[in-house]
Design a protein around this motif. Structure first.
Motif, PDB file in Angstrom:
ATOM      1  N   LYS A  93       1.526   4.822 -12.392  1.00 48.98           N
ATOM      2  CA  LYS A  93       2.556   5.843 -12.377  1.00 48.98           C
ATOM      3  C   LYS A  93       3.529   5.595 -13.517  1.00 48.98           C
ATOM      4  O   LYS A  93       3.802   4.451 -13.875  1.00 48.98           O
ATOM      5  CB  LYS A  93       3.322   5.843 -11.046  1.00 48.98           C
ATOM      6  CG  LYS A  93       2.472   6.179  -9.831  1.00 48.98           C
ATOM      7  CD  LYS A  93       3.321   6.176  -8.569  1.00 48.98           C
ATOM      8  CE  LYS A  93       2.473   6.514  -7.348  1.00 48.98           C
ATOM      9  NZ  LYS A  93       3.291   6.529  -6.092  1.00 48.98           N
ATOM     10  N   GLY A  94       4.036   6.678 -14.062  1.00 48.54           N
ATOM     11  CA  GLY A  94       5.021   6.573 -15.126  1.00 48.54           C
ATOM     12  C   GLY A  94       5.831   7.842 -15.234  1.00 48.54           C
ATOM     13  O   GLY A  94       5.363   8.935 -14.877  1.00 48.54           O
ATOM     14  N   GLN A  95       7.044   7.723 -15.723  1.00 48.82           N
ATOM     15  CA  GLN A  95       7.933   8.874 -15.843  1.00 48.82           C
ATOM     16  C   GLN A  95       7.764   9.518 -17.209  1.00 48.82           C
ATOM     17  O   GLN A  95       7.812   8.847 -18.243  1.00 48.82           O
ATOM     18  CB  GLN A  95       9.388   8.467 -15.634  1.00 48.82           C
ATOM     19  CG  GLN A  95      10.349   9.647 -15.596  1.00 48.82           C
ATOM     20  CD  GLN A  95      11.743   9.249 -15.148  1.00 48.82           C
ATOM     21  OE1 GLN A  95      11.988   8.098 -14.850  1.00 48.82           O
ATOM     22  NE2 GLN A  95      12.645  10.218 -15.107  1.00 48.82           N
ATOM     23  N   ILE A  96       7.507  10.839 -17.200  1.00 47.12           N
ATOM     24  CA  ILE A  96       7.373  11.619 -18.421  1.00 47.12           C
ATOM     25  C   ILE A  96       8.325  12.807 -18.322  1.00 47.12           C
ATOM     26  O   ILE A  96       8.258  13.576 -17.354  1.00 47.12           O
ATOM     27  CB  ILE A  96       5.923  12.092 -18.635  1.00 47.12           C
ATOM     28  CG1 ILE A  96       4.986  10.889 -18.772  1.00 47.12           C
ATOM     29  CG2 ILE A  96       5.823  12.982 -19.866  1.00 47.12           C
ATOM     30  CD1 ILE A  96       3.537  11.286 -18.942  1.00 47.12           C
ATOM     31  N   LEU A  97       9.186  12.936 -19.298  1.00 47.09           N
ATOM     32  CA  LEU A  97      10.218  13.964 -19.273  1.00 47.09           C
ATOM     33  C   LEU A  97      11.020  13.832 -17.984  1.00 47.09           C
ATOM     34  O   LEU A  97      11.567  12.782 -17.697  1.00 47.09           O
ATOM     35  CB  LEU A  97       9.599  15.348 -19.437  1.00 47.09           C
ATOM     36  CG  LEU A  97       8.818  15.575 -20.749  1.00 47.09           C
ATOM     37  CD1 LEU A  97       8.203  16.958 -20.781  1.00 47.09           C
ATOM     38  CD2 LEU A  97       9.726  15.360 -21.942  1.00 47.09           C
ATOM     39  N   ASN A  98      11.077  14.883 -17.170  1.00 47.59           N
ATOM     40  CA  ASN A  98      11.842  14.833 -15.918  1.00 47.59           C
ATOM     41  C   ASN A  98      10.948  14.712 -14.692  1.00 47.59           C
ATOM     42  O   ASN A  98      11.397  14.980 -13.572  1.00 47.59           O
ATOM     43  CB  ASN A  98      12.712  16.082 -15.785  1.00 47.59           C
ATOM     44  CG  ASN A  98      13.802  16.143 -16.837  1.00 47.59           C
ATOM     45  OD1 ASN A  98      14.327  15.107 -17.259  1.00 47.59           O
ATOM     46  ND2 ASN A  98      14.128  17.344 -17.290  1.00 47.59           N
ATOM     47  N   TYR A 146       0.844  15.522 -12.140  1.00 49.99           N
ATOM     48  CA  TYR A 146       2.207  15.523 -12.665  1.00 49.99           C
ATOM     49  C   TYR A 146       3.117  16.186 -11.648  1.00 49.99           C
ATOM     50  O   TYR A 146       2.817  17.280 -11.143  1.00 49.99           O
ATOM     51  CB  TYR A 146       2.281  16.258 -14.001  1.00 49.99           C
ATOM     52  CG  TYR A 146       3.667  16.280 -14.600  1.00 49.99           C
ATOM     53  CD1 TYR A 146       4.196  15.140 -15.197  1.00 49.99           C
ATOM     54  CD2 TYR A 146       4.443  17.425 -14.553  1.00 49.99           C
ATOM     55  CE1 TYR A 146       5.468  15.139 -15.738  1.00 49.99           C
ATOM     56  CE2 TYR A 146       5.717  17.448 -15.097  1.00 49.99           C
ATOM     57  CZ  TYR A 146       6.223  16.296 -15.690  1.00 49.99           C
ATOM     58  OH  TYR A 146       7.491  16.300 -16.220  1.00 49.99           O
ATOM     59  N   SER A 147       4.210  15.552 -11.322  1.00 52.86           N
ATOM     60  CA  SER A 147       5.126  16.047 -10.300  1.00 52.86           C
ATOM     61  C   SER A 147       6.517  16.205 -10.908  1.00 52.86           C
ATOM     62  O   SER A 147       7.130  15.219 -11.336  1.00 52.86           O
ATOM     63  CB  SER A 147       5.170  15.079  -9.109  1.00 52.86           C
ATOM     64  OG  SER A 147       6.105  15.503  -8.147  1.00 52.86           O
ATOM     65  N   TYR A 148       6.956  17.451 -10.934  1.00 53.36           N
ATOM     66  CA  TYR A 148       8.303  17.750 -11.406  1.00 53.36           C
ATOM     67  C   TYR A 148       9.110  18.293 -10.233  1.00 53.36           C
ATOM     68  O   TYR A 148       8.682  19.227  -9.546  1.00 53.36           O
ATOM     69  CB  TYR A 148       8.282  18.776 -12.537  1.00 53.36           C
ATOM     70  CG  TYR A 148       9.660  19.317 -12.874  1.00 53.36           C
ATOM     71  CD1 TYR A 148      10.516  18.603 -13.697  1.00 53.36           C
ATOM     72  CD2 TYR A 148      10.102  20.532 -12.343  1.00 53.36           C
ATOM     73  CE1 TYR A 148      11.777  19.077 -13.994  1.00 53.36           C
ATOM     74  CE2 TYR A 148      11.372  21.016 -12.627  1.00 53.36           C
ATOM     75  CZ  TYR A 148      12.209  20.283 -13.454  1.00 53.36           C
ATOM     76  OH  TYR A 148      13.465  20.747 -13.736  1.00 53.36           O
ATOM     77  N   LYS A 149      10.280  17.734  -9.999  1.00 55.39           N
ATOM     78  CA  LYS A 149      11.121  18.157  -8.889  1.00 55.39           C
ATOM     79  C   LYS A 149      12.575  18.177  -9.333  1.00 55.39           C
ATOM     80  O   LYS A 149      13.024  17.303 -10.083  1.00 55.39           O
ATOM     81  CB  LYS A 149      10.973  17.208  -7.682  1.00 55.39           C
ATOM     82  CG  LYS A 149       9.600  17.195  -7.044  1.00 55.39           C
ATOM     83  CD  LYS A 149       9.563  16.269  -5.847  1.00 55.39           C
ATOM     84  CE  LYS A 149       8.191  16.240  -5.210  1.00 55.39           C
ATOM     85  NZ  LYS A 149       8.146  15.332  -4.014  1.00 55.39           N
ATOM     86  N   ASP A 150      13.284  19.186  -8.854  1.00 55.26           N
ATOM     87  CA  ASP A 150      14.733  19.203  -8.979  1.00 55.26           C
ATOM     88  C   ASP A 150      15.314  19.688  -7.661  1.00 55.26           C
ATOM     89  O   ASP A 150      14.623  19.699  -6.637  1.00 55.26           O
ATOM     90  CB  ASP A 150      15.183  20.079 -10.167  1.00 55.26           C
ATOM     91  CG  ASP A 150      14.690  21.521 -10.046  1.00 55.26           C
ATOM     92  OD1 ASP A 150      14.342  21.954  -8.924  1.00 55.26           O
ATOM     93  OD2 ASP A 150      14.653  22.221 -11.077  1.00 55.26           O
TER      94      ASP A 150
END
Length: 337
Positions: free
Chosen positions: A198-203, A219-223
């Motif tokens: 696992k790694g953080q890419i952008l947000n 890829y998981s993007y959450k706000d």
């Protein structure tokens, strides 16, 4: 050297009245005398431990599930007895369980079999886990070594009786790597490798998983208001994505679509405080629409629900045969005795 004579006594006529003596010069009052000792009883009885009874009913299977548990030795151990019964009152699948910090035993009364699990530490960085199936005469031994840096560990596990090489798992803060020996199609021993990172890419967070010559990328993007989760599998090139939209703290919509099969599903959720939740959805693969109402926290325990009771009502409506629609319910109640 001659000693100086003692000071003359203070005359009562020169002494200050009690009301004019400073507070710091007034001696504190004497404490009251302790109460006389109470006679001890000749016989002392051990306090009965508290009991917890949980009953659950599922109308779909028409089966009751009961569990009785209690904590022993000032919560150092826990004893549990569980069983099921149908509408005819027939009891089946009785189980006994004993668990503590280092030992747990699960006994199947019908099979007359016990599963024993034990864990203990050898020093601050070495841990052992042992499991054994009494009837099958099989088990597993695992040792976990915490490395110097936090988040890094090496685990070796082997079946008992010993067969082949032990399984090795190396864990690090962003994933793990697993090495194990298995049989291929020609029944030959090969070394299998699986890993996850696992790694953080952008947000967002990117996850790569490798298993049996297949790679799955996610890829998981959450706000605060939206979540977008695309997934692709290689070399099959199967693509799917999930989309979630938070309209308000009480309203949420989730949507999932599979490009390979064109199947999709959608779920709408509305909460009324903490103890009431309404959900409705549709699954194109099963061609089924449904709606459910939860009374009590859906993922919480019955202890935290009002009156220690959780209830779910669910309506299923098949698209191909609306007349076969079914209304089901589940109820779970807990008593503390």
């Amino acid at each position: 050297m001659a000693e100086s004579p003692p000071p003359p006594p203070i005359s009562s006529s020169l002494a200050l009245p009690q009301s004019q003596i400073p507070n710091h010069m007034v001696p504190p009052p004497l404490p009251p005398p302790p109460p006389p000792p109470q006679p001890q009883p000749l016989f002392s009885f051990i306090k009965r431990p508290s009991l917890r009874l949980t009953s659950e009913f599922d109308s779909d299977a028409s089966i009751f599930f009961h569990k009785i548990s209690t904590k022993l030795f000032h919560s150092l151990a826990k004893f549990k007895f569980s069983f099921q019964n149908n509408s005819k009152g027939e009891i089946f699948q009785p189980h006994l369980a004993f668990s503590s910090k280092h030992l747990s035993i699960q006994y199947d009364v019908e099979e007359q079999n016990a599963l024993v699990n034990s864990s203990f530490d050898v020093g601050p960085r070495l841990h052992f886990n042992v499991s054994h199936d009494v009837k099958a005469q099989q088990g597993e031994v695992a040792v976990v070594a915490d490395l110097a840096d936090p988040g890094y560990a090496l685990q070796l596990s082997s079946p008992v009786p010993y067969v082949g090489l032990p399984r090795a798992t190396f864990k690090f803060p962003n994933g793990e790597i697993l090495l194990e020996e298995r049989d291929d199609e020609e029944e030959k021993k090969i070394l299998s490798v699986s890993a996850i990172a696992k790694g953080q890419i952008l947000n967002g967070i990117c996850t790569a998983e490798y298993q049996e010559e297949e790679v799955k990328l996610r890829y998981s993007y959450k706000d605060d208001e939206m979540a977008f989760i695309p997934t692709i599998s290689l070399p099959s090139n199967a693509i799917s994505f999930a989309f979630k939209r938070q309209f308000s703290p009480s309203d949420k919509l989730s949507y999932w679509y599979n490009f390979d099969s064109n199947f999709w599903s959608a779920v709408y959720k509305h909460t009324y405080g903490k103890d009431f939740k309404f959900k409705a959805g549709y699954d194109s693969g099963a061609r089924l629409g449904w709606a459910s109402l939860w009374v009590g926290d859906e993922v919480g325990k019955a202890k935290t629900a009002p009156m220690k009771m959780k209830v779910q009502f669910m309506l299923q409506v098949p698209q191909d045969d609306i007349k076969s629609s079914a209304l089901m319910f589940r109820i779970k109640k807990r008593w503390d005795i």
